[in-house]
Design a protein around this motif. Structure first.
Motif, mmCIF file in Angstrom:
data_model
loop_
_atom_site.group_PDB
_atom_site.id
_atom_site.type_symbol
_atom_site.label_atom_id
_atom_site.label_comp_id
_atom_site.label_asym_id
_atom_site.label_seq_id
_atom_site.Cartn_x
_atom_site.Cartn_y
_atom_site.Cartn_z
ATOM 1 N N PRO A 53 0.850 -1.197 0.000
ATOM 2 C CA PRO A 53 0.000 0.000 0.000
ATOM 3 C C PRO A 53 0.885 1.246 0.000
ATOM 4 O O PRO A 53 2.068 1.172 0.346
ATOM 5 C CB PRO A 53 -0.757 -0.117 1.331
ATOM 6 C CG PRO A 53 0.127 -0.944 2.212
ATOM 7 C CD PRO A 53 0.884 -1.873 1.306
ATOM 8 N N ILE A 54 0.308 2.360 -0.403
ATOM 9 C CA ILE A 54 1.043 3.622 -0.278
ATOM 10 C C ILE A 54 1.317 3.859 1.206
ATOM 11 O O ILE A 54 0.412 3.699 2.039
ATOM 12 C CB ILE A 54 0.210 4.785 -0.874
ATOM 13 C CG1 ILE A 54 0.004 4.597 -2.381
ATOM 14 C CG2 ILE A 54 0.857 6.141 -0.578
ATOM 15 C CD1 ILE A 54 1.252 4.739 -3.226
ATOM 16 N N TYR A 55 2.559 4.222 1.493
ATOM 17 C CA TYR A 55 2.938 4.432 2.895
ATOM 18 C C TYR A 55 1.993 5.440 3.575
ATOM 19 O O TYR A 55 1.722 6.510 3.031
ATOM 20 C CB TYR A 55 4.391 4.945 2.997
ATOM 21 C CG TYR A 55 4.741 5.191 4.444
ATOM 22 C CD1 TYR A 55 5.120 4.147 5.266
ATOM 23 C CD2 TYR A 55 4.600 6.463 5.004
ATOM 24 C CE1 TYR A 55 5.376 4.351 6.607
ATOM 25 C CE2 TYR A 55 4.865 6.680 6.341
ATOM 26 C CZ TYR A 55 5.240 5.617 7.142
ATOM 27 O OH TYR A 55 5.479 5.817 8.474
ATOM 28 N N ASP A 58 -0.329 6.612 9.784
ATOM 29 C CA ASP A 58 -1.364 6.136 10.722
ATOM 30 C C ASP A 58 -1.532 4.624 10.623
ATOM 31 O O ASP A 58 -1.652 3.936 11.638
ATOM 32 C CB ASP A 58 -2.710 6.813 10.441
ATOM 33 C CG ASP A 58 -2.690 8.294 10.807
ATOM 34 O OD1 ASP A 58 -1.776 8.701 11.555
ATOM 35 O OD2 ASP A 58 -3.574 9.025 10.320
ATOM 36 N N ASP A 59 -1.549 4.109 9.375
ATOM 37 C CA ASP A 59 -1.671 2.648 9.190
ATOM 38 C C ASP A 59 -0.483 1.939 9.837
ATOM 39 O O ASP A 59 -0.636 0.896 10.479
ATOM 40 C CB ASP A 59 -1.706 2.283 7.696
ATOM 41 C CG ASP A 59 -2.983 2.755 7.020
ATOM 42 O OD1 ASP A 59 -3.955 3.081 7.748
ATOM 43 O OD2 ASP A 59 -3.008 2.810 5.779
ATOM 44 N N GLU A 60 0.692 2.533 9.643
ATOM 45 C CA GLU A 60 1.886 1.912 10.226
ATOM 46 C C GLU A 60 1.797 1.908 11.754
ATOM 47 O O GLU A 60 2.117 0.905 12.403
ATOM 48 C CB GLU A 60 3.144 2.649 9.763
ATOM 49 C CG GLU A 60 4.406 1.956 10.240
ATOM 50 C CD GLU A 60 5.647 2.817 10.121
ATOM 51 O OE1 GLU A 60 5.534 4.058 10.113
ATOM 52 O OE2 GLU A 60 6.737 2.228 10.069
ATOM 53 N N PRO A 66 3.147 -3.657 6.560
ATOM 54 C CA PRO A 66 2.319 -4.740 6.000
ATOM 55 C C PRO A 66 3.185 -5.953 5.643
ATOM 56 O O PRO A 66 4.401 -5.824 5.459
ATOM 57 C CB PRO A 66 1.713 -4.113 4.747
ATOM 58 C CG PRO A 66 2.642 -3.021 4.373
ATOM 59 C CD PRO A 66 3.249 -2.515 5.643
ATOM 60 N N PRO A 67 2.565 -7.149 5.530
ATOM 61 C CA PRO A 67 3.332 -8.366 5.236
ATOM 62 C C PRO A 67 4.212 -8.249 3.987
ATOM 63 O O PRO A 67 5.325 -8.782 3.971
ATOM 64 C CB PRO A 67 2.246 -9.433 5.047
ATOM 65 C CG PRO A 67 1.073 -8.925 5.833
ATOM 66 C CD PRO A 67 1.138 -7.427 5.768
ATOM 67 N N TRP A 103 8.965 1.937 2.564
ATOM 68 C CA TRP A 103 8.481 0.851 3.433
ATOM 69 C C TRP A 103 9.633 0.013 3.977
ATOM 70 O O TRP A 103 9.674 -0.312 5.168
ATOM 71 C CB TRP A 103 7.484 -0.045 2.695
ATOM 72 C CG TRP A 103 6.040 0.346 2.874
ATOM 73 C CD1 TRP A 103 5.140 0.627 1.877
ATOM 74 C CD2 TRP A 103 5.322 0.473 4.104
ATOM 75 N NE1 TRP A 103 3.916 0.924 2.421
ATOM 76 C CE2 TRP A 103 4.002 0.838 3.791
ATOM 77 C CE3 TRP A 103 5.677 0.321 5.436
ATOM 78 C CZ2 TRP A 103 3.023 1.047 4.750
ATOM 79 C CZ3 TRP A 103 4.707 0.543 6.425
ATOM 80 C CH2 TRP A 103 3.401 0.899 6.073
ATOM 81 N N VAL A 104 10.579 -0.348 3.094
ATOM 82 C CA VAL A 104 11.698 -1.184 3.559
ATOM 83 C C VAL A 104 12.512 -0.435 4.614
ATOM 84 O O VAL A 104 12.951 -1.019 5.610
ATOM 85 C CB VAL A 104 12.574 -1.644 2.369
ATOM 86 C CG1 VAL A 104 13.856 -2.329 2.854
ATOM 87 C CG2 VAL A 104 11.783 -2.614 1.485
#
Ligand SMILES: Cc1cc2nc3c(=O)[nH]c(=O)nc-3n(C[C@H](O)[C@H](O)[C@H](O)COP(=O)(O)O)c2cc1C
Length: 202
Positions: A53-55, A58-60, A66-67, A103-104
């Motif tokens: 997903p786009i970084y 809040d989700d993080e 994410p997996p 993400w990485v």
């Protein structure tokens, strides 16, 4: 005296285009093949295989990475080096590649410091995607990564490959540049591995 078996260094060729007919995909396959011919264990990493997903901070904060980000990080963490091969979008990196880097880096930023990093790019035009090469180098310098000084820029990418083997460069000027780029990378990679692969103190 026991001598432990030497293993080939491992390099991920990280592709910034998910397009099946991508010119940069063809360049990435060529780069991986040239590495393999020099005893390096190379694999093309297709970011299209990772549904990132786009970084979103809040989700993080709620769910962690994410997996797909954890899986991509785990694959790249096994590498001694990474060569980014990417199209240029509006003078810079495609969102696909920048989002994957972001993400990485959130899974474990220190992983980047264990790679020797190189950059390659092609575009159909005359400029050889030089802006994305400098944009990627800007990010690498910001993150204090270990990089090689020479990039591979392939102008007129639509006319650079072999008619019989579409994943192999054939135009003589470009083949010479690719061999020089790969020879420099592999020589630097041998030093990088011998010296313990750590860019933290740069
Ligand atoms: C959104 C977008 C922006 C682009 N911006 C540039 C650019 O700034 N410079 C350039 O040389 N090509 C640009 N292009 C053209 C790409 O170089 C061309 O589509 C190329 O084939 C894409 O790489 P690929 O073949 O590996 O997928 C752009 C293409 C897209 C879709």
């Amino acid at each position: 005296v026991t001598v432990s078996p030497s293993t080939s260094p491992r390099v991920a060729v990280v592709l910034g285009s998910a397009r099946r007919a991508s010119l940069n995909r063809r360049l990435a396959v060529d780069v991986a093949a040239r590495l393999g011919e020099r005893g390096v264990s190379a694999e093309v990493v297709d970011l299209g295989d990772y549904a990132l997903p786009i970084y979103h901070g809040d989700d993080e904060a709620l769910h962690g990475p994410p997996p797909a980000a954890v899986a991509l990080h785990e694959r790249l963490a096994a590498m001694d080096g990474v060569i980014f091969v990417s199209p240029e979008y509006n003078g810079s990196l495609p969102g696909l590649l920048k989002n994957a880097i972001d993400w990485v880096s959130r899974v474990d930023r220190s992983t980047f410091h264990r790679w020797l990093v190189g950059f390659a790019a092609t575009s159909p035009g005359t400029r050889g995607a030089r802006n994305v090469l400098s944009a990627m180098r800007h990010i690498a310098d910001h993150m204090r990564l270990a990089t090689i000084p020479v990039d591979l820029s392939v102008a007129h990418g639509g006319e650079a490959f072999d008619d019989g083997d579409p994943n192999r460069l054939s135009r003589p000027d470009v083949v010479a540049a690719a061999d020089e780029f790969i020879d420099g990378y592999v020589a630097a990679l041998d030093d990088w591995v011998a010296n313990g692969r750590d860019a933290r103190h740069r």
